[in-house]
Each structure stands twice: as structure tokens, then as C-alpha cells.
Design a protein around this motif. Sequence first.
Motif, mmCIF file in Angstrom:
data_model
loop_
_atom_site.group_PDB
_atom_site.id
_atom_site.type_symbol
_atom_site.label_atom_id
_atom_site.label_comp_id
_atom_site.label_asym_id
_atom_site.label_seq_id
_atom_site.Cartn_x
_atom_site.Cartn_y
_atom_site.Cartn_z
ATOM 1 N N LEU A 21 0.820 -1.199 0.000
ATOM 2 C CA LEU A 21 0.000 0.000 0.000
ATOM 3 C C LEU A 21 0.861 1.259 0.000
ATOM 4 O O LEU A 21 0.592 2.213 -0.738
ATOM 5 N N VAL A 22 1.894 1.261 0.821
ATOM 6 C CA VAL A 22 2.770 2.425 0.885
ATOM 7 C C VAL A 22 3.442 2.660 -0.457
ATOM 8 O O VAL A 22 3.595 3.797 -0.906
ATOM 9 N N ARG A 23 3.825 1.586 -1.138
ATOM 10 C CA ARG A 23 4.408 1.744 -2.478
ATOM 11 C C ARG A 23 3.387 2.322 -3.446
ATOM 12 O O ARG A 23 3.714 3.161 -4.298
ATOM 13 N N GLU A 24 2.131 1.883 -3.342
ATOM 14 C CA GLU A 24 1.086 2.424 -4.218
ATOM 15 C C GLU A 24 0.907 3.920 -4.005
ATOM 16 O O GLU A 24 0.758 4.688 -4.961
ATOM 17 N N VAL A 25 0.922 4.339 -2.736
ATOM 18 C CA VAL A 25 0.789 5.771 -2.441
ATOM 19 C C VAL A 25 1.975 6.530 -3.015
ATOM 20 O O VAL A 25 1.826 7.607 -3.604
ATOM 21 N N GLY A 26 3.165 5.954 -2.854
ATOM 22 C CA GLY A 26 4.349 6.615 -3.384
ATOM 23 C C GLY A 26 4.302 6.779 -4.889
ATOM 24 O O GLY A 26 4.717 7.808 -5.429
ATOM 25 N N GLU A 27 3.779 5.782 -5.576
ATOM 26 C CA GLU A 27 3.702 5.852 -7.044
ATOM 27 C C GLU A 27 2.620 6.826 -7.509
ATOM 28 O O GLU A 27 2.804 7.537 -8.490
ATOM 29 N N ALA A 28 1.495 6.861 -6.797
ATOM 30 C CA ALA A 28 0.375 7.712 -7.222
ATOM 31 C C ALA A 28 0.503 9.141 -6.719
ATOM 32 O O ALA A 28 -0.039 10.071 -7.317
ATOM 33 N N GLY A 29 1.189 9.336 -5.599
ATOM 34 C CA GLY A 29 1.325 10.669 -5.038
ATOM 35 C C GLY A 29 -0.019 11.219 -4.593
ATOM 36 O O GLY A 29 -0.856 10.504 -4.033
ATOM 37 N N LEU A 30 -0.229 12.512 -4.870
ATOM 38 C CA LEU A 30 -1.465 13.162 -4.440
ATOM 39 C C LEU A 30 -2.700 12.591 -5.127
ATOM 40 O O LEU A 30 -3.822 12.850 -4.683
ATOM 41 N N ARG A 31 -2.516 11.814 -6.181
ATOM 42 C CA ARG A 31 -3.640 11.227 -6.902
ATOM 43 C C ARG A 31 -3.985 9.820 -6.401
ATOM 44 O O ARG A 31 -4.771 9.117 -7.030
ATOM 45 N N PHE A 32 -3.403 9.407 -5.277
ATOM 46 C CA PHE A 32 -3.757 8.107 -4.731
ATOM 47 C C PHE A 32 -5.257 8.077 -4.418
ATOM 48 O O PHE A 32 -5.795 8.979 -3.784
ATOM 49 N N GLY A 33 -5.916 7.031 -4.863
ATOM 50 C CA GLY A 33 -7.360 6.912 -4.678
ATOM 51 C C GLY A 33 -8.158 7.328 -5.897
ATOM 52 O O GLY A 33 -9.356 7.056 -5.978
#
Length: 356
Positions: free
Chosen positions: A100-112
Motif C-alpha cells: 500500500l505504501v508503495r502504491e501511495v508513493g507511485e500515485a502521489g497526491l492522486r492516490f485513490g
Amino acid sequence: MTPADLSLTVLHAVRRAVDEGALRVDVPPRVKVERPRPGGVGDYASSIALSLARPSGRQPLDVAGILKERLHGSPGIRAVDITGPGFLNFTLDVGQGARLVREVGEAGLRFGYSDALAGSVVRLADAGEDRARLVSETVVRLLRSQGAEAEVGGGGACERIHVVPAPFEPDVLGSDAARWALLRPAPHDHALPGGPLLVQHERNALFRVRYAHSRARALIRNGAQLGIRAAGYEVESDALADGRPHALADAHVDGPPGAHPHPPTDDSVHAPALVALLADHPAVLLAAARHRAPDRLARHLEGVADVLLGFQHSVLPLGDEKPSAAHRSRLALAEAAGTVLAGGLSLLGISAPDQI
């Protein structure tokens, strides 16, 4: 594993039990999962066994046992427990924290952000009243974050946002507090009084959310001074579950004078809770868009902020403690939480300062 993933996993277990003849019921269209109620355990819970008991002619505990057997070993689920009259309780695999943390890092402010509403066209009425206009503009951003084509005004029939009217007062409160006062309450509730939103105190939810973001940024700065970096969101799964008690507040992390310090805690409690809240973020954005309810996002950000403020004390080394992979992992999780807070505030049109 997100709540939506868990819901599908449980639904598949129901379908498998029906296919194998263990349950004689109609498979429901979906399975609801939610936070455990008092007496529950783990990260999520479901009352599906109670719902299926009567139509199946079995006791809820029997149904729960049948489903637990078929959920054993499911990817992303570490444990399934049965509590009360037949509630299924799920403890998620802590390895999801690293993913999950990697996903947030890849998406940045656009996570979600997603394409869940792609193909939808939404036209909101151009309301003349301040609060309706502000909520409509925010709903447009939420809809677009989920792939919908949305705007205020335009031709054709328009959907109207119904709210309890209230003035937008950026000249009096500042833009951020003025927006929070109108967006944080549900549309059918009255706007918040502006005065308390200007006070930097823990009772002020807007302050807590923005302060939690600034604490995440402070942790990154202080971590760099100690030679600890989140390493591009590279996380050791075990480190996020490595809880230990702390007896010293994080005096080395800068923060505003007079801020109420959250007591040092065991991050074996706060890290999983923070991971679960971050995992909820995509579903919260989608629900806020579908229900035209920015308040859902605001409440979610409050939850993330409160857990992050409890977790922050375990992130960096204390005293003579040596920096380790666990500290890098915790720092990555804190950075991910800060990113989610900043992205959510941006959708509400509210700033996320690096320092308060």
C-alpha cells in the motif's frame, strides 16, 4: 487488500459454500464489511453469517464456521475470527502495508483516483447560494477524480445539491477555515461556527488534519538529519508490525508551541490502523463522489490525522537507539499518510502546509 477486495473475497467464500452444498441460500449481490464493533477483533468485520443463517436454516455460528473454513489461506487475510453470535472478524496480512505504501508513493497526491465512474456525465446546477456553490464545486472535483465528466452548469438537465444555506466568509476566516466550515458538516447539517476553526488546538479538527500533515513533513526533515530516509517508499513488511513501547516524546521533531502532545504509544497498534485507513482512502473518495458528500472525505482525513498523530512518536530513533530498517519503514508509512492528507485536502480546496 482494500475493503472492496475483502468484500469480494468473502462473497467468493459464500458462493463456494453454496456451490459445494454446504449452504443452501441465494448468493447475495454483495457482502458488507466494516470496522469491528465493541467486542470485535482485527481490522474489519462482517455480519454476513447472521444474514444467511435464517434462509439457510442454520445457526449463525454454524454459517460463520463454514465461511471461515473457506476463507482460510485467502491472500491478504492473516486471520479470521468468529465473535459474538457469529460475526466474522478479519485481520489483514501486514504485508499489505508495504504494498500500500508503495502504491501511495507511485500515485502521489492522486492516490485513490480511479476510473470507477468513467462514462458518467454529471451536470450540477449553478446555485446562487454560497454553500451550495462551494459544495457543488467540490463534488465536481471528487467526481472527476473517479473518472466522471462533471461540471457546474452547462446545457441540459442539471442535478441540484441541497444544503442548509450558509455564507462563505474567506475574508473573515481565511479560505481554508471558511471551506472547512461549509464542507465538513453533512449537507443537511448546519455549517460549523468559524471562530473555533481559527484556534490551534486539538479540539479543532481542521487544525489536527493540517497539523498531522505538517508533522509528517517534519518527520521526513528530521529523519534526513539523522540519516534516515524513506528510501522511495521501500518498506519492510515485518517492520510495520514491529511494535515496541516508547517512554520519550519526540522532542527532536519540530512542531508548533502549545500543541497538545499525543502520548507515546506502541506502534503495533497504530501502524496497522494507519495502514487500514490508507487502504480505505480509494473507497472513501468513490463514496464521497457517488453520494455528493465531501463531508465523508473530511471525516476520513480526521481519522487518518488522529492515528498518524498517535503513530508519529514511534517513527524515528529515540535516545541512543540506532537507526534501522524499521525506522525507514515507519517513516515511509508516515510519509504515505501525509501524502493522503495532502491529496484529500487538495480535493476539498484546502491547503496542506509543510509547517504550522
